[in-house]
Design an enzyme around this catalytic site. Structure first.
Site, mmCIF file in Angstrom:
data_model
loop_
_atom_site.group_PDB
_atom_site.id
_atom_site.type_symbol
_atom_site.label_atom_id
_atom_site.label_comp_id
_atom_site.label_asym_id
_atom_site.label_seq_id
_atom_site.Cartn_x
_atom_site.Cartn_y
_atom_site.Cartn_z
ATOM 1 N N HIS A 93 0.547 -1.037 0.343
ATOM 2 C CA HIS A 93 -0.268 -0.002 -0.286
ATOM 3 C C HIS A 93 1.231 1.429 0.146
ATOM 4 O O HIS A 93 0.730 2.569 -0.267
ATOM 5 C CB HIS A 93 -0.969 -0.052 1.320
ATOM 6 C CG HIS A 93 -0.078 0.140 2.725
ATOM 7 N ND1 HIS A 93 -0.785 -1.002 3.357
ATOM 8 C CD2 HIS A 93 0.135 1.552 3.113
ATOM 9 C CE1 HIS A 93 0.301 -0.380 4.951
ATOM 10 N NE2 HIS A 93 0.592 1.048 5.233
ATOM 11 N N ASP A 235 1.473 -7.620 2.460
ATOM 12 C CA ASP A 235 0.986 -6.107 2.099
ATOM 13 C C ASP A 235 3.023 -6.180 1.722
ATOM 14 O O ASP A 235 3.192 -5.514 2.619
ATOM 15 C CB ASP A 235 0.674 -5.580 2.789
ATOM 16 C CG ASP A 235 0.433 -3.979 2.692
ATOM 17 O OD1 ASP A 235 0.889 -3.923 1.673
ATOM 18 O OD2 ASP A 235 -0.284 -3.328 3.529
ATOM 19 N N SER A 651 3.759 2.660 8.360
ATOM 20 C CA SER A 651 3.802 1.354 7.094
ATOM 21 C C SER A 651 5.623 0.925 6.944
ATOM 22 O O SER A 651 5.321 2.088 6.114
ATOM 23 C CB SER A 651 2.676 1.582 6.879
ATOM 24 O OG SER A 651 1.572 1.611 6.484
#
Length: 716
Positions: A93, A235, A651
């Site tokens: 992402h 991810d 992240s």
């Protein structure tokens, strides 16, 4: 510590049960500064399983350290260097908009994944950067001395980026001379301006896409599983840093070469097990754990509540169009994902605030400081809390108006964000055709780009404007119109912003007054002026609030001892640590800390946009042939969760075991733990992590990326 202080803190522990000023209660809490690791947490971490020395985490003598392998990725995520050729791992992402930019209906890398079989096939990404932190320096005394010599007493000015940049530039000139190529001087305030640290950073701007899994893996579960555990998402994405041939930072050029990093992380394919020690380094974006009770109330009632409603309306309109058209789905995928991420986060935050009585707990914290201040002759801290309460009550109506405008129209409608032209610029563009052509190319086409659809935007704007008008009645913003659909149909059909040629012709022939009468210009100007008015109202009160918060946090630091505190996140490099551990979200429900491909197969729904998986991948997972990537029990690990304290910006952060090896990539938090941005939640808060074994397995067995897996240095 004297007896009086010991008794005070003991009373506080008993009263509150959990508060940020007593992190020893929960060893997993905190986003800590690396230069202070030895005196703050090293003994704790060593007892939990860390085998590295403090100097391997941070040093100033030039020796390699883990910090050297961690980067701020593209301005808002974290990444880690994992090879001697500058290979970088981050989240799917985090690289999503870049993967999207390289995708088309014919080459749909979002759907199918991407792998560059050679260096020459790696794809450049204009405007992308990664930034290494090279050194962290306490400049608190220097900033104070500089401001005193400068005669600057306004804390708002001192905290401003422009002022701190001036201070950083002066210090560097005095101490180090001229900055070298790519060096950035980022001087940041901590503890509400009670401390200042200078981050010496090195920026690289030639970053190329190397590999990405299909979105069926990289976004498996999409919005339904976002912010939830158990999770089954791969991810990750892979990029590479390039430099000039001499190794210096450079813009993209064909002759550039892969970076030779100071350090890189080795990959541990032995994996993790429950209760293992793990540490995360990364760039957490924002926390508010020094919020007072009235500030928590404002955050809940205004920031989160408005976001939840307005983004929900926007997302529903976008999704309907995305599901109808594959091309629209590609073009709006990143916009939709960005919106839903913040939307669900706001829902989780309000859940925690309500369920765990954050307002009451913060009120108890304020009362504890009030009592301590009275006993220790510090009336200024009591006065500061009263000023915070008063300022928040006066800021509230402005904040509501601003959030309604921002979440509803400015973020919700791309037309409302159109590039407006001021009178002076209008005349310059009108007089110079080349300047006008350049402006059209950069500003107009930069905004209304290939990812824009007027029909989708009109549908979204209609939906949000209808709700906005109802709510605007309570803010003093007058209602714009009676028939929203008819009005917006006219705006989109007649505006000069509907086409670059139309806009160019209008600028050349219109007067500025005629330009201002364009319906889209009128709408955008109205919204932005209303927003500006709300910001002005808040700004006039912000000076009082900033000064009061500075004193309030100063009081906490004095009462608690600075050695026990961590400063709020501000996108600077931090570390956090904890253990691999599950949790119980509600009565008689327990989630274990690790998931496998068995859970992926249980969730697969053929044809579903969130839970579909290509048949060949399903067959691979069902075969059970996982080879060297499998756990000892033969299962293929996918994700695990840990008690580490993370937030947005973490992240892509590397998850490191006690030996300093990479065992996972942080990519999310559980919904129940989002409130940890205000109060750490030991029973609920978990970082959600992609197991590094799954990353390498997907590279090897799904993408066939032999070149990359052989480039990694793996521990088995």
């Amino acid at each position: 510590m004297n007896n009086l202080r010991t008794k005070t803190l003991l009373s506080l522990c008993l009263l509150l049960g959990s508060w940020t000023i007593t992190p020893s209660l929960h060893a997993d809490e905190g986003m800590w500064l690396l230069p202070l690791v030895k005196q703050q947490n090293y003994a704790k971490m060593k007892a939990m399983g860390l085998k590295l020395s403090p100097e391997q985490l941070y040093n100033t003598n030039g020796d390699p350290m883990l910090m050297d392998a961690v980067v701020l990725f593209d301005g808002g995520c974290t990444g880690e260097v994992v090879s001697p050729q500058g290979l970088v791992l981050t989240n799917h992402h985090c690289g999503y908009d870049r993967i999207q930019a390289h995708s088309s209906v014919d080459h749909n890398y979002l759907r199918d994944g991407f792998y560059a079989p050679t260096l020459s096939d790696e794809l450049p990404n204009p405007g992308m950067n990664v930034i290494f932190t090279e050194e962290i320096i306490d400049l608190t005394d220097y900033v104070r001395a500089y401001a005193a010599k400068d005669g600057e007493e306004d804390l708002m000015v001192i905290l401003s980026q422009a002022y701190l940049q001036k201070v950083a530039d002066r210090w560097y000139q005095e101490q180090r001379g001229e900055p070298t190529k790519g060096l950035r001087l980022d001087l940041k305030p901590f503890f509400e301006g009670n401390k200042y640290y200078l981050y010496l950073r090195r920026e690289y701007r030639d970053i190329r896409l190397v590999a990405a899994p299909p979105s069926s893996i990289g976004k498996f579960g999409a919005d339904t599983d976002n912010w939830t555990w158990p999770r089954h998402t791969g991810d990750f994405s892979v990029f590479r840093i390039y430099t000039a041939p001499d190794g210096s930072p450079a813009e993209y050029a064909p002759e550039n070469v892969p970076l030779k990093p100071k350090n890189y992380l080795r990959v541990d394919l032995r994996g993790v097990k429950p209760d293992d020690f793990v540490m995360i380094m990364g760039h957490p974006g924002t926390t508010n754990h020094f919020y007072t009770a009235p500030e928590v109330g404002l955050f809940h009632d205004v920031d989160n509540t408005v976001r939840i409603e307005m983004r929900g309306i926007r997302q529903q309109a976008m999704l309907e169009e995305m599901l109808r058209d594959e091309d629209i789905n590609i073009r709006y995928a990143a916009k939709y994902a960005n919106s839903t991420n913040g939307h669900k986060r706001a829902i989780g935050s309000n859940w925690a605030i309500d369920k765990l009585d954050f307002v009451g707990r913060k009120a108890a914290q304020m009362e504890q400081l009030r009592k301590w201040a009275a006993e220790n002759n510090h009336p200024e801290y009591i006065e500061a809390m009263a000023k915070i309460d008063d300022a928040i009550s006066r800021i509230r109506p402005y904040r509501y108006t601003y959030k309604l405008l921002n979440e509803g129209l400015i973020q919700g409608s791309e037309l409302v964000r159109l590039p407006l032209i001021d009178p002076e610029e209008f005349e310059r563009l009108k007089a110079d055709e080349q300047l006008l052509d350049d402006w059209i190319a950069k500003e107009y086409l930069g905004h209304f780009n290939d990812d824009y659809s007027a029909e989708v935007d009109k549908k979204v704007t209609k939906a949000v404007l209808k709700v906005f008008q109802e709510k605007a009645k309570t803010t003093g913003i007058f209602s714009l119109l009676e028939d929203t659909d008819r009005y917006l149909d006219g705006v989109y059909a007649t505006t000069i912003y509907r086409d670059p040629r139309q806009l160019k012709a209008a600028i050349r022939s219109y007067t500025y007054d005629q330009y201002l009468q364009d319906p889209a210009v009128m709408l955008a100007a109205y919204v932005h002026q209303a927003s500006s008015n709300a910001v002005e109202g808040m700004t006039s009160l912000q000076r009082e609030l900033t000064a009061a918060r500075h004193l309030y946090v100063q009081g906490i630091m004095q009462m608690s001892g600075e050695e026990s505190l961590w400063p709020d996140a501000n996108l600077t490099l931090r570390y956090t640590f904890g253990t691999v551990k599950g949790y119980s979200p509600r009565d008689e429900v327990f989630y274990g800390p690790m998931t496998t491909t068995e859970g992926v197969l249980e969730k697969v729904v053929p044809g579903d946009y969130e839970f579909d998986l290509q048949p060949e991948i399903v067959a691979l997972y069902r075969s059970g042939e996982f080879g060297r990537f499998a756990r000892p029990d033969g299962k293929m690990p996918v994700n695990f969760c840990a008690t580490t304290h993370t937030t947005g910006g973490n992240s892509g952060s590397p998850v490191i075991n006690g030996e300093g090896y990479l065992v996972g990539l942080n990519f999310d938090r559980n919904w129940e733990g989002v409130g940890g941005d205000i109060i750490y939640l030991p029973d609920y808060q978990r970082s959600i992590i992609c197991d590094i074994r799954y990353v390498v397995f997907v590279l090897d067995r799904v993408l066939g990326a032999d070149r990359l897996t052989s480039e990694l240095q793996c521990i088995r």
